[in-house]
Scaffold this active site. Structure first.
Site, PDB file in Angstrom:
ATOM      1  CG  ASP A  15      -1.980  -1.028   1.220  1.00  6.85           C
ATOM      2  OD1 ASP A  15      -2.465  -1.404   0.122  1.00  6.85           O
ATOM      3  OD2 ASP A  15      -2.650  -1.272   2.394  1.00  6.85           O
ATOM      4  NE  ARG A  36      -4.493  -1.508  -4.412  1.00  8.85           N
ATOM      5  CZ  ARG A  36      -4.314  -1.766  -3.080  1.00  8.85           C
ATOM      6  NH1 ARG A  36      -3.411  -0.885  -2.337  1.00  8.85           N
ATOM      7  NH2 ARG A  36      -4.119  -2.985  -2.668  1.00  8.85           N
TER       8      ARG A  36
HETATM    9  C1  LIG Z   1      -8.968  -1.333  -3.524  1.00  8.16           C
HETATM   10  C2  LIG Z   1      -8.343  -0.083  -2.868  1.00  8.16           C
HETATM   11  C3  LIG Z   1      -7.102   0.073  -2.326  1.00  8.16           C
HETATM   12  C4  LIG Z   1      -6.650   1.385  -2.096  1.00  8.16           C
HETATM   13  N1  LIG Z   1      -5.318   1.685  -1.389  1.00  8.16           N
HETATM   14  C5  LIG Z   1      -4.601   2.852  -1.167  1.00  8.16           C
HETATM   15  C6  LIG Z   1      -3.495   3.062  -0.819  1.00  8.16           C
HETATM   16  O1  LIG Z   1      -2.867   2.103  -0.894  1.00  8.16           O
HETATM   17  N2  LIG Z   1      -3.256   4.249  -0.214  1.00  8.16           N
HETATM   18  C7  LIG Z   1      -3.999   5.570  -0.588  1.00  8.16           C
HETATM   19  O2  LIG Z   1      -3.749   6.425   0.028  1.00  8.16           O
HETATM   20  N3  LIG Z   1      -5.430   5.221  -0.790  1.00  8.16           N
HETATM   21  C8  LIG Z   1      -5.864   3.955  -1.104  1.00  8.16           C
HETATM   22  N4  LIG Z   1      -7.163   3.712  -1.519  1.00  8.16           N
HETATM   23  C9  LIG Z   1      -8.073   4.785  -1.135  1.00  8.16           C
HETATM   24  C10 LIG Z   1      -8.173   5.776  -2.393  1.00  8.16           C
HETATM   25  O3  LIG Z   1      -7.023   6.418  -2.301  1.00  8.16           O
HETATM   26  C11 LIG Z   1      -9.379   6.792  -2.190  1.00  8.16           C
HETATM   27  O4  LIG Z   1      -9.282   7.658  -0.952  1.00  8.16           O
HETATM   28  C12 LIG Z   1     -10.767   6.190  -2.050  1.00  8.16           C
HETATM   29  O5  LIG Z   1     -10.862   5.047  -2.943  1.00  8.16           O
HETATM   30  C13 LIG Z   1     -11.771   6.938  -2.704  1.00  8.16           C
HETATM   31  O6  LIG Z   1     -11.502   7.382  -3.836  1.00  8.16           O
HETATM   32  P1  LIG Z   1     -12.453   7.006  -4.932  1.00  8.16           P
HETATM   33  O7  LIG Z   1     -11.770   6.679  -6.139  1.00  8.16           O
HETATM   34  O8  LIG Z   1     -13.328   5.789  -4.447  1.00  8.16           O
HETATM   35  O9  LIG Z   1     -13.349   8.296  -5.542  1.00  8.16           O
HETATM   36  P2  LIG Z   1     -14.160   9.402  -4.568  1.00  8.16           P
HETATM   37  O10 LIG Z   1     -14.290  10.637  -5.628  1.00  8.16           O
HETATM   38  O11 LIG Z   1     -13.462   9.598  -3.383  1.00  8.16           O
HETATM   39  O12 LIG Z   1     -15.618   8.643  -4.523  1.00  8.16           O
HETATM   40  C14 LIG Z   1     -16.418   8.393  -5.414  1.00  8.16           C
HETATM   41  C15 LIG Z   1     -17.512   7.434  -4.771  1.00  8.16           C
HETATM   42  O13 LIG Z   1     -17.104   6.443  -4.423  1.00  8.16           O
HETATM   43  C16 LIG Z   1     -17.947   6.275  -3.178  1.00  8.16           C
HETATM   44  N5  LIG Z   1     -17.191   6.382  -2.080  1.00  8.16           N
HETATM   45  C17 LIG Z   1     -15.791   6.658  -1.846  1.00  8.16           C
HETATM   46  N6  LIG Z   1     -15.251   6.624  -0.622  1.00  8.16           N
HETATM   47  C18 LIG Z   1     -16.270   6.176   0.046  1.00  8.16           C
HETATM   48  C19 LIG Z   1     -16.529   5.963   1.432  1.00  8.16           C
HETATM   49  N7  LIG Z   1     -15.267   6.004   2.332  1.00  8.16           N
HETATM   50  N8  LIG Z   1     -17.710   5.644   2.018  1.00  8.16           N
HETATM   51  C20 LIG Z   1     -18.482   5.380   1.237  1.00  8.16           C
HETATM   52  N9  LIG Z   1     -18.741   5.649  -0.104  1.00  8.16           N
HETATM   53  C21 LIG Z   1     -17.517   6.026  -0.626  1.00  8.16           C
HETATM   54  C22 LIG Z   1     -18.900   7.546  -3.256  1.00  8.16           C
HETATM   55  O14 LIG Z   1     -20.229   6.764  -3.845  1.00  8.16           O
HETATM   56  C23 LIG Z   1     -18.133   8.406  -3.941  1.00  8.16           C
HETATM   57  O15 LIG Z   1     -19.166   9.577  -4.325  1.00  8.16           O
HETATM   58  C24 LIG Z   1      -7.417   2.653  -1.928  1.00  8.16           C
HETATM   59  C25 LIG Z   1      -8.785   2.357  -2.417  1.00  8.16           C
HETATM   60  C26 LIG Z   1      -9.132   1.149  -3.082  1.00  8.16           C
HETATM   61  C27 LIG Z   1     -10.492   1.090  -3.774  1.00  8.16           C
END
Ligand SMILES: Cc1cc2nc3c(=O)[nH]c(=O)nc-3n(C[C@H](O)[C@H](O)[C@H](O)COP(=O)(O)OP(=O)(O)OC[C@H]3O[C@@H](n4cnc5c(N)ncnc54)[C@H](O)[C@@H]3O)c2cc1C
Length: 311
Positions: A137, A187
């Protein structure tokens, strides 16, 4: 709620996620424990294994994350290594389609790079012995360079390891090009920490535009990458790009977090896309939980309402 207030709340939650005192309070509270279960499969490995089995039955792969970060002693880091070795044994015994995601600060990165690298190498060797894989991560920007360098060194000995790039960082385009150059799988995510404007985009539109640019660098590379997002617009952009460039559905995977947008997870599986669910478990769930609350203010409102209702 006005955008400025949202940003302040988000910054506050991310700051609180580092507070050990707050962690003790929240994790010992029954209501918060129940609420955290939306995002965390449980505190014990067997609960994570059950969640991974359910994912596999639903046509999805899993990545197990034993929660923990910024350990304070070598003994704690070794305990985390042993937990990960046990997780790989368990995945193999249970014949699950699952790999592992881990954080370097849980494996002692703050205590010394060589020490941490030794522990990671042992885990990657165990993974490779089972034909499995370790995803490192990406944490806050204080660790970005060290994480990438350590991953490269471990990878030079054993390719069963990959890293994460965050589209909010300006540097990520350069990192992606370099990592593709050495054949490293990645990723792609947006990034979950609070970063200053000197190094990171602050506006969602800029983070999203960079996400699409990075996705367009990754997918034609011929390497197998993970597109990690719940954002329907990022997913649509990916689907358009792979259709236009005739990239087959089995040449990449989507990734989403346990408990978030299960409807979208199932839809992509129905459309024959590969989907991996990131399944966190363990007692040290507070920082992870706070980052999930910070991502979506509606989660926070729900959390506070439940806390008051329980009094
Ligand atoms: C498999 C995976 C691994 C990850 N690993 C890392 C990592 O190693 N380092 C790192 O910094 N980040 C990591 N993340 C987190 C990532 O960086 C984002 O903070 C997170 O995924 C929200 O971004 P989004 O792309 O979903 O878009 P956003 O624009 O934040 O969200 C889009 C939509 O997704 C839904 N959504 C998003 N988050 C939430 C929530 N918490 N609760 C409910 N609904 C939500 C909502 O419907 C929102 O409108 C990871 C995410 C995933 C999916």
């Amino acid at each position: 709620m006005p955008r400025e207030s949202l940003l302040v709340i988000r910054a506050l939650l991310l700051k609180l996620s580092n507070s050990r005192r707050m962690a003790r309070r929240v994790t010992s509270n029954g209501v918060s424990r129940r609420m955290a279960r939306r995002f965390v499969a449980g505190e014990e490995l067997d609960e994570a294994i059950a969640a991974a089995r359910a994912c596999n039955r639903a046509g999805m792969m899993a990545s197990l994350d034993y929660l923990g970060e910024n350990v304070a002693s070598e003994a704690d880091a070794r305990r985390a290594r042993d937990a990960y070795l046990g997780i790989f044994d368990c995945i193999a015994q249970e014949k699950l389609d699952a790999n592992v995601s881990l954080k370097l600060t849980q494996l002692g990165l703050d205590l010394g790079e060589e020490f941490c690298q030794g522990l990671v190498e042992t885990i990657v060797e165990r993974a490779a012995g089972y034909g499995n894989y370790v995803r490192i991560d990406m944490e806050g920007s204080a660790y970005t360079q060290r994480t990438i360098e350590l991953a490269k060194r471990v990878r030079a000995k054993n390719p069963a390891v990959g890293v994460v790039v965050q589209s909010y960082l300006y540097r990520s385009g350069q990192d992606v090009r370099e990592l593709i150059g050495i054949g490293c799988r990645m990723r792609l995510c947006k990034g979950a920490y609070k970063e200053p404007r000197e190094i990171a985009f602050q506006q969602k539109a800029d983070v999203d535009a960079n996400y699409i640019r990075l996705m367009q660098l990754l997918l034609p590379s011929g390497l197998y990458h993970g597109i990690a997002t719940h954002d329907p617009r990022m997913i649509a952009a990916t689907l358009d790009f792979v259709a236009e460039h005739r990239i087959a559905k089995d040449k990449f995977e989507f990734q989403m977090l346990y408990g978030i947008r299960t409807d979208l997870q199932q839809k992509l599986v129905r459309d024959s896309y590969r989907m991996r669910i990131y399944i966190p478990f363990g007692r040290d769930w507070f920082p992870y939980f706070m980052r999930r609350l910070a991502e979506r203010p509606a989660n926070l409102v729900f959390f506070i309402r439940n806390l008051f209702r329980s009094r």
